[in-house]
Design a protein around this motif. Structure first.
Motif, PDB file in Angstrom:
ATOM      1  N   VAL A 184      -9.101  12.467  23.876  1.00 27.78           N
ATOM      2  CA  VAL A 184      -7.834  12.109  22.924  1.00 27.78           C
ATOM      3  C   VAL A 184      -6.642  11.150  22.583  1.00 27.78           C
ATOM      4  N   PHE A 185      -6.515  11.240  21.081  1.00 30.20           N
ATOM      5  CA  PHE A 185      -5.518  10.624  20.692  1.00 30.20           C
ATOM      6  C   PHE A 185      -4.483  11.303  19.894  1.00 30.20           C
ATOM      7  N   VAL A 186      -2.608  10.992  20.755  1.00 30.97           N
ATOM      8  CA  VAL A 186      -1.452  12.451  20.369  1.00 30.97           C
ATOM      9  C   VAL A 186      -0.993  10.610  19.340  1.00 30.97           C
ATOM     10  N   PRO A 187      -1.095  11.100  18.154  1.00 33.46           N
ATOM     11  CA  PRO A 187      -0.041  10.067  17.594  1.00 33.46           C
ATOM     12  C   PRO A 187       0.956  10.217  17.734  1.00 33.46           C
ATOM     13  N   GLY A 188       1.855   9.201  17.755  1.00 29.57           N
ATOM     14  CA  GLY A 188       4.084   9.249  18.035  1.00 29.57           C
ATOM     15  C   GLY A 188       3.529   9.148  19.241  1.00 29.57           C
ATOM     16  N   ALA A 189       3.515   9.206  20.737  1.00 31.67           N
ATOM     17  CA  ALA A 189       4.329   9.847  21.634  1.00 31.67           C
ATOM     18  C   ALA A 189       3.425   8.482  21.891  1.00 31.67           C
ATOM     19  N   PRO A 207     -17.485  13.018  35.210  1.00 30.02           N
ATOM     20  CA  PRO A 207     -16.420  13.304  33.591  1.00 30.02           C
ATOM     21  C   PRO A 207     -15.424  13.205  33.295  1.00 30.02           C
ATOM     22  N   THR A 208     -14.938  12.349  32.478  1.00 28.12           N
ATOM     23  CA  THR A 208     -13.169  12.269  32.288  1.00 28.12           C
ATOM     24  C   THR A 208     -12.973  12.270  30.988  1.00 28.12           C
ATOM     25  N   LEU A 209     -11.800  12.689  31.116  1.00 23.32           N
ATOM     26  CA  LEU A 209     -11.254  12.664  29.582  1.00 23.32           C
ATOM     27  C   LEU A 209     -10.272  11.770  29.321  1.00 23.32           C
ATOM     28  N   PHE A 210     -10.050  10.873  28.165  1.00 24.04           N
ATOM     29  CA  PHE A 210      -8.681   9.496  28.357  1.00 24.04           C
ATOM     30  C   PHE A 210      -7.693  10.143  27.804  1.00 24.04           C
ATOM     31  N   ILE A 211      -6.627   9.971  27.365  1.00 26.22           N
ATOM     32  CA  ILE A 211      -5.404  10.353  26.224  1.00 26.22           C
ATOM     33  C   ILE A 211      -5.010   9.004  26.305  1.00 26.22           C
ATOM     34  N   GLY A 212      -4.656   9.169  24.978  1.00 30.38           N
ATOM     35  CA  GLY A 212      -4.101   7.789  25.009  1.00 30.38           C
ATOM     36  C   GLY A 212      -2.743   7.856  23.498  1.00 30.38           C
TER      37      GLY A 212
END
Length: 333
Positions: free
Chosen positions: A288-293, A258-263
């Motif tokens: 999970v997408f973090v706008p602006g990061a 199980p993997t969580l990708f953070i973009g």
């Protein structure tokens, strides 16, 4: 370069208490520097976070992150990849970032697991990996090496180049030609080399946070032996091989961890679109997408960093926020 036998500590970047330093030697004779921290309350330990850095980084860069993880009730284990940080270099010029192939990093993983994780670290074992580290761990898990990992969190994993002056196909042709001409150990040329080394805060692709950026650059200036410069042509060739392997249509069937990708929305160093595509291919993945990061979300301004920590806390079993772990601790400013 002789591997470092210490963790470098400064007032602006204090070492989390309880650090244990480890000297490891891989099957192919590369000496690595690793470190581990026991849980602050061993009786209530929630497991171990195995923390894997990106290209050109070192253990010390993650001291703040390690503090965050310890505050959440975990033990922590980490290492410097071969060719960087306090581990042995692979070329006569210690400033060059080089590796023959990305699967060589899995030799580092093997001795790290055998010498640090298994004998010293309480289960369950979780992975937190950034950029190049995410590439290595993803490939490792898909090649059958992930049976020891309970879950993985990958921040801005390097699955494809970000904005570059050349297409990947042209980069591949040039790298292959130069490697055949015996130039694998040379730095990548001109403009690309300038993009690979960030020196000024203004317009940097790593973080919006001036304090964390200054901490990184001040540390690198104070400890040049723990830093490296731009990658070599051989490193680029190795990276291209790793990226291509992800395109195998059977890859998704092989990855079961199980993997969580953070973009990161403002990431120019790796392709956020490639991260989203990979997450959509896998059966046991979240995104999970973090706008602006920017690229280094663990070193970002608090407004972005909090989003990463919230995603981590929601995905890793047993995790809790730092304020829950330590009543009375104020949230980040």
């Amino acid at each position: 370069m002789t591997p470092s036998a210490r963790l470098a500590e400064y007032a602006f970047n204090p070492t989390p208490s309880g650090a244990r330093l480890h000297r490891l030697e891989t099957a192919d004779g590369i000496v690595l520097r690793a470190a581990s921290w026991p849980a602050r309350d061993p009786d209530a330990c929630r497991g171990t976070i195995c923390l894997f850095q990106g290209r050109a980084e070192q253990i010390e860069k993650y001291f703040e992150v390690i503090d965050d993880l310890l505050a959440r009730g975990f033990a922590v284990a980490t290492l410097d990849w071969r060719g960087q940080g306090g581990s042995a270099r692979l070329l006569a010029d210690p400033r060059k970032g080089h590796v023959r192939r990305f699967t060589d990093y899995e030799r580092d993983l093997a001795v790290f697991r055998e010498g640090v994780v298994e004998p010293l670290c309480p289960r369950p074992w979780f992975v937190l990996a950034h950029s190049m580290g995410g590439n290595v761990l993803l490939g490792h898990a898909a090649r059958g090496g992930g049976d020891w990992i309970t879950r993985m969190v990958l921040t801005a994993p390097f699955l494809e180049f970000g904005r570059t002056p050349m297409s990947r196909a042209n980069v591949a042709r040039l790298a292959a030609t130069l490697t055949m001409l015996g130039m694998a150990g040379r730095y990548i040329p001109g403009p690309a080399r300038d993009l690979a080394v960030v020196r000024a805060f203004e317009g940097n692709p790593l973080t919006h946070d001036p304090v964390r950026f200054a901490r990184m650059t001040t540390f690198c200036e104070a400890e040049p032996d723990l830093t490296i410069d731009a990658p070599t042509i051989g490193w680029i060739q190795a990276a291209l091989g790793a990226i291509t392997a992800f395109e195998d249509r059977r890859f998704a069937e092989k990855l079961t961890v199980p993997t969580l990708f953070i973009g990161s929305g403002a990431d120019t160093l790796v392709s956020t679109a490639a991260i989203e595509r990979m997450a959509s291919r896998l059966k046991n993945a979240g995104y999970v997408f973090v706008p602006g990061a920017r690229h280094e979300i663990m070193m970002e301004s608090d407004r972005y960093r909090r989003q990463f920590l919230a995603a981590f806390d929601a995905f890793v079993p047993g995790s809790q926020s730092a304020s829950e772990a330590e009543p009375g601790t104020p949230p980040d400013a």
